[in-house]
Scaffold this motif. Structure first.
Motif, PDB file in Angstrom:
ATOM      1  N   ALA A   1       0.821  -1.211   0.000  1.00 17.27           N
ATOM      2  CA  ALA A   1       0.000   0.000   0.000  1.00 17.27           C
ATOM      3  C   ALA A   1       0.854   1.259   0.000  1.00 17.27           C
ATOM      4  O   ALA A   1       0.449   2.291  -0.558  1.00 17.27           O
ATOM      5  CB  ALA A   1      -0.933  -0.004   1.205  1.00 17.27           C
ATOM      6  N   GLY A   2       2.023   1.191   0.606  1.00 19.99           N
ATOM      7  CA  GLY A   2       2.897   2.354   0.635  1.00 19.99           C
ATOM      8  C   GLY A   2       3.567   2.645  -0.686  1.00 19.99           C
ATOM      9  O   GLY A   2       4.061   3.756  -0.899  1.00 19.99           O
ATOM     10  N   ASN A   3       3.584   1.661  -1.582  1.00 19.85           N
ATOM     11  CA  ASN A   3       4.272   1.833  -2.863  1.00 19.85           C
ATOM     12  C   ASN A   3       3.339   1.850  -4.059  1.00 19.85           C
ATOM     13  O   ASN A   3       3.799   1.952  -5.194  1.00 19.85           O
ATOM     14  CB  ASN A   3       5.299   0.717  -3.052  1.00 19.85           C
ATOM     15  N   SER A   4       2.045   1.743  -3.817  1.00 17.07           N
ATOM     16  CA  SER A   4       1.066   1.725  -4.911  1.00 17.07           C
ATOM     17  C   SER A   4      -0.197   2.440  -4.469  1.00 17.07           C
ATOM     18  O   SER A   4      -0.526   2.480  -3.276  1.00 17.07           O
ATOM     19  CB  SER A   4       0.713   0.291  -5.322  1.00 17.07           C
ATOM     20  N   TRP A   5      -0.913   2.966  -5.430  1.00 17.21           N
ATOM     21  CA  TRP A   5      -2.213   3.555  -5.143  1.00 17.21           C
ATOM     22  C   TRP A   5      -3.292   2.482  -5.124  1.00 17.21           C
ATOM     23  O   TRP A   5      -4.197   2.496  -4.298  1.00 17.21           O
ATOM     24  CB  TRP A   5      -2.552   4.617  -6.188  1.00 17.21           C
ATOM     25  N   LEU A   6      -3.188   1.528  -6.014  1.00 20.34           N
ATOM     26  CA  LEU A   6      -4.225   0.512  -6.186  1.00 20.34           C
ATOM     27  C   LEU A   6      -3.604  -0.867  -5.951  1.00 20.34           C
ATOM     28  O   LEU A   6      -2.507  -1.141  -6.420  1.00 20.34           O
ATOM     29  CB  LEU A   6      -4.798   0.613  -7.598  1.00 20.34           C
ATOM     30  N   LEU A   7      -4.310  -1.722  -5.223  1.00 24.85           N
ATOM     31  CA  LEU A   7      -3.817  -3.062  -4.917  1.00 24.85           C
ATOM     32  C   LEU A   7      -4.708  -4.093  -5.598  1.00 24.85           C
ATOM     33  O   LEU A   7      -5.939  -4.005  -5.528  1.00 24.85           O
ATOM     34  CB  LEU A   7      -3.814  -3.308  -3.407  1.00 24.85           C
ATOM     35  N   VAL A   8      -4.078  -5.070  -6.251  1.00 25.95           N
ATOM     36  CA  VAL A   8      -4.815  -6.145  -6.928  1.00 25.95           C
ATOM     37  C   VAL A   8      -4.238  -7.477  -6.474  1.00 25.95           C
ATOM     38  O   VAL A   8      -3.060  -7.755  -6.700  1.00 25.95           O
ATOM     39  CB  VAL A   8      -4.715  -6.028  -8.460  1.00 25.95           C
ATOM     40  N   PHE A   9      -5.068  -8.290  -5.837  1.00 28.30           N
ATOM     41  CA  PHE A   9      -4.645  -9.610  -5.377  1.00 28.30           C
ATOM     42  C   PHE A   9      -5.356 -10.674  -6.209  1.00 28.30           C
ATOM     43  O   PHE A   9      -6.590 -10.718  -6.264  1.00 28.30           O
ATOM     44  CB  PHE A   9      -4.919  -9.771  -3.888  1.00 28.30           C
ATOM     45  N   ASP A  10      -4.555 -11.516  -6.824  1.00 28.65           N
ATOM     46  CA  ASP A  10      -5.022 -12.406  -7.885  1.00 28.65           C
ATOM     47  C   ASP A  10      -5.170 -13.843  -7.411  1.00 28.65           C
ATOM     48  O   ASP A  10      -4.360 -14.340  -6.616  1.00 28.65           O
ATOM     49  CB  ASP A  10      -4.017 -12.337  -9.053  1.00 28.65           C
ATOM     50  N   ASN A  11      -6.214 -14.495  -7.923  1.00 28.24           N
ATOM     51  CA  ASN A  11      -6.394 -15.941  -7.776  1.00 28.24           C
ATOM     52  C   ASN A  11      -6.416 -16.388  -6.311  1.00 28.24           C
ATOM     53  O   ASN A  11      -5.750 -17.341  -5.934  1.00 28.24           O
ATOM     54  CB  ASN A  11      -5.287 -16.682  -8.537  1.00 28.24           C
ATOM     55  N   LEU A  12      -7.228 -15.715  -5.508  1.00 30.25           N
ATOM     56  CA  LEU A  12      -7.355 -16.113  -4.108  1.00 30.25           C
ATOM     57  C   LEU A  12      -8.244 -17.349  -4.015  1.00 30.25           C
ATOM     58  O   LEU A  12      -9.320 -17.397  -4.602  1.00 30.25           O
ATOM     59  CB  LEU A  12      -7.968 -14.980  -3.281  1.00 30.25           C
ATOM     60  N   SER A  13      -7.789 -18.324  -3.264  1.00 28.42           N
ATOM     61  CA  SER A  13      -8.573 -19.553  -3.094  1.00 28.42           C
ATOM     62  C   SER A  13      -9.315 -19.582  -1.768  1.00 28.42           C
ATOM     63  O   SER A  13     -10.256 -20.356  -1.598  1.00 28.42           O
ATOM     64  CB  SER A  13      -7.652 -20.778  -3.191  1.00 28.42           C
ATOM     65  N   VAL A  14      -8.895 -18.734  -0.830  1.00 35.11           N
ATOM     66  CA  VAL A  14      -9.553 -18.663   0.466  1.00 35.11           C
ATOM     67  C   VAL A  14      -9.314 -17.274   1.038  1.00 35.11           C
ATOM     68  O   VAL A  14      -8.297 -16.635   0.750  1.00 35.11           O
ATOM     69  CB  VAL A  14      -9.014 -19.745   1.429  1.00 35.11           C
ATOM     70  N   MET A  15     -10.264 -16.795   1.825  1.00 38.52           N
ATOM     71  CA  MET A  15     -10.117 -15.497   2.482  1.00 38.52           C
ATOM     72  C   MET A  15      -9.911 -15.722   3.971  1.00 38.52           C
ATOM     73  O   MET A  15     -10.842 -16.031   4.706  1.00 38.52           O
ATOM     74  CB  MET A  15     -11.363 -14.628   2.243  1.00 38.52           C
ATOM     75  N   MET A  16      -8.660 -15.582   4.411  1.00 39.62           N
ATOM     76  CA  MET A  16      -8.346 -15.775   5.818  1.00 39.62           C
ATOM     77  C   MET A  16      -8.953 -14.639   6.643  1.00 39.62           C
ATOM     78  O   MET A  16      -9.028 -13.498   6.195  1.00 39.62           O
ATOM     79  CB  MET A  16      -6.834 -15.801   6.023  1.00 39.62           C
ATOM     80  N   PRO A  17      -9.403 -14.927   7.873  1.00 35.35           N
ATOM     81  CA  PRO A  17     -10.019 -13.886   8.701  1.00 35.35           C
ATOM     82  C   PRO A  17      -9.125 -12.659   8.904  1.00 35.35           C
ATOM     83  O   PRO A  17      -9.596 -11.526   8.842  1.00 35.35           O
ATOM     84  CB  PRO A  17     -10.302 -14.606  10.023  1.00 35.35           C
ATOM     85  N   TRP A  18      -7.817 -12.869   9.149  1.00 39.64           N
ATOM     86  CA  TRP A  18      -6.943 -11.713   9.387  1.00 39.64           C
ATOM     87  C   TRP A  18      -6.832 -10.852   8.137  1.00 39.64           C
ATOM     88  O   TRP A  18      -6.790  -9.610   8.235  1.00 39.64           O
ATOM     89  CB  TRP A  18      -5.548 -12.170   9.826  1.00 39.64           C
ATOM     90  N   LEU A  19      -6.809 -11.495   6.948  1.00 41.08           N
ATOM     91  CA  LEU A  19      -6.697 -10.740   5.711  1.00 41.08           C
ATOM     92  C   LEU A  19      -7.984  -9.972   5.430  1.00 41.08           C
ATOM     93  O   LEU A  19      -7.959  -8.826   4.978  1.00 41.08           O
ATOM     94  CB  LEU A  19      -6.366 -11.676   4.554  1.00 41.08           C
TER      95      LEU A  19
END
Length: 426
Positions: free
Chosen positions: A174-192
């Motif tokens: 986040a400190g090095n980009s304006w927009l974040l794209v996370f690809d091909n997630l297979s599960v959404m962990m609670p902390w994330l």
């Protein structure tokens, strides 16, 4: 690098390591004690009612967007930072229409409106931002579509990335980009899920600085986010409340085209699409102060901003709100059905307490009632609460889902803590 280069220009030699460190400390001290204090921005800046979109060109040109329109200028009034991963954004061409983007979106018309709304929100200098979630089967073009959307706002050397391993990795991105794209997630962990919610709404992150015992590194900002994956990624209510979920259609083999052909067509249209987005942001700046919402949903700032931008997109008044409400209902239904406790409570109330009197009891009593109505496999699953305290915490989390279905949920915290649930009237 700048100081080393200047030293070489003046002397023809290389500056020593100690002299370089001393020089940097002197420059830092002069900047802190005598220099003006400026707010830095990455990609999107703001000053005096104007937005600035950094094109990342060598001449430091940017798009200046005002309520009256937009123009490309050199040396904008704001201080813009650039990371090594940032790449140049195409210079917009006036006269573009947002409909040119439609041919590249293999989703419904309502979902297309949500994609456009998210892009317009991503060009605002502050959040909260909705999280764009792209779902679809294998072969629906999720990764290509994610890269395409990013190229309209914040091109990067690594446009899509794997999910971060921890909060520190997320903050660094986040400190090095304006927009974040996370690809091909297979599960959404609670902390994330929790971390993404905080990042989308602008909550702060604090972590210990490396190689120190007690120094803290603070990151406080909001970022637009894209997630994509095959399974549902919005099962947790907090994330679902902040998400726009888009369902991409599977592309049949006889309709599939090589990516290089699609990229060529998209590159030709990209300057005009960016222009249309700038027109929409200008309309939002012009109208946002006069927008009055009949009711304030969870992402009220986002809804107000896009409602203000409708005229700039060629939409009729109320078109966005109708599509947004449909999206919210679909997401809420999906999240409800994915939560085993919510489904069990619905079944329990419908079968045993359908009247207006409802049910009232302790968390322990409710857990016993629900345990008797679910299978052994559900009771042994990780998602099922094992204690009364865990059930109470779970009800706090799913209460908005139950209320959206018409249930009344109340927790009384007196000498004996009880829960009261009333089923919706038929």
């Amino acid at each position: 690098m700048w100081l080393s280069g200047k030293y070489f220009e003046e002397t023809g030699g290389a500056i020593g390591g100690q002299a370089l460190e001393d020089g940097i400390r002197i420059l830092e001290a002069r900047a802190v004690n005598k220099g003006p204090l400026c707010e830095p921005f990455i990609r999107v800046g703001h000053q005096s009612g104007r937005l600035y979109l950094d094109l990342c060109h060598d001449d430091w040109s940017a798009v200046e967007i005002t309520a009256a329109g937009w123009t490309v200028i050199e040396k904008p009034a704001v201080k813009l930072m650039r990371s090594t991963a940032m790449r140049a954004l195409m210079r917009p061409e006036p006269g573009g229409l947002i409909e040119e983007l439609r041919q590249f979106v293999n989703a419904s018309d309502e979902d297309f409106m949500m994609v456009v709304a998210w892009l317009v929100a991503a060009l605002r200098h502050h959040g909260p931002y909705p999280i764009l979630v792209l779902n679809g089967e294998q072969g629906s073009g999720k990764s290509f579509f994610s890269r395409m959307l990013r190229s309209l706002v914040d091109p990067s050397a690594a446009p899509i990335r794997a999910a971060p391993k921890d909060d520190r990795d997320l903050v660094v991105s986040a400190g090095n980009s304006w927009l974040l794209v996370f690809d091909n997630l297979s599960v959404m962990m609670p902390w994330l899920s929790d971390a993404l919610c905080r990042l989308a709404t602008g909550s702060g992150f604090a972590t210990r600085m490396l190689h120190t015992d007690n120094a803290e590194a603070i990151f406080e900002a909001a970022r637009p986010i894209i997630l994509n994956g095959i399974p549902s990624l919005t099962d947790r209510p907090d994330l679902a409340d902040r998400a726009l979920t888009i369902h991409l259609k599977t592309i049949p083999e006889d309709a599939r085209r090589p990516e290089d052909e699609l990229e060529a067509e998209f590159e030709a249209a990209r300057p005009r699409i960016i222009s249309a987005l700038c027109d929409a942001v200008s309309a939002a700046l012009r109208n946002v102060s006069t927008v009055r919402l009949e009711r304030s949903p969870r992402m009220a700032d986002f809804v107000k901003w896009i409602t203000a931008a409708e005229s700039g997109l060629g939409w009729e008044a109320g078109d966005f709100m109708a599509a947004y409400n449909t999206n919210r209902r679909d997401v809420s239904e999906t999240v409800f059905e994915a939560d085993s406790v919510a489904v069990a409570i619905r079944s329990f109330m419908a079968n045993e307490h359908p009247t207006a009197a409802g049910w009232e009891g302790t968390p322990t009593e409710l857990l016993g009632e629900l345990n008797n109505r679910v299978t052994e496999g559900v009771r042994k699953s990780r998602s099922w609460p094992m204690t009364a305290q865990a059930l109470g915490n779970r009800i706090d989390r799913i209460a908005p889902l139950l209320r959206a279905k018409g249930f009344t949920v109340e927790r009384m915290r007196s000498t004996v803590r009880t829960i009261r649930i009333v089923a919706p009237s038929v």
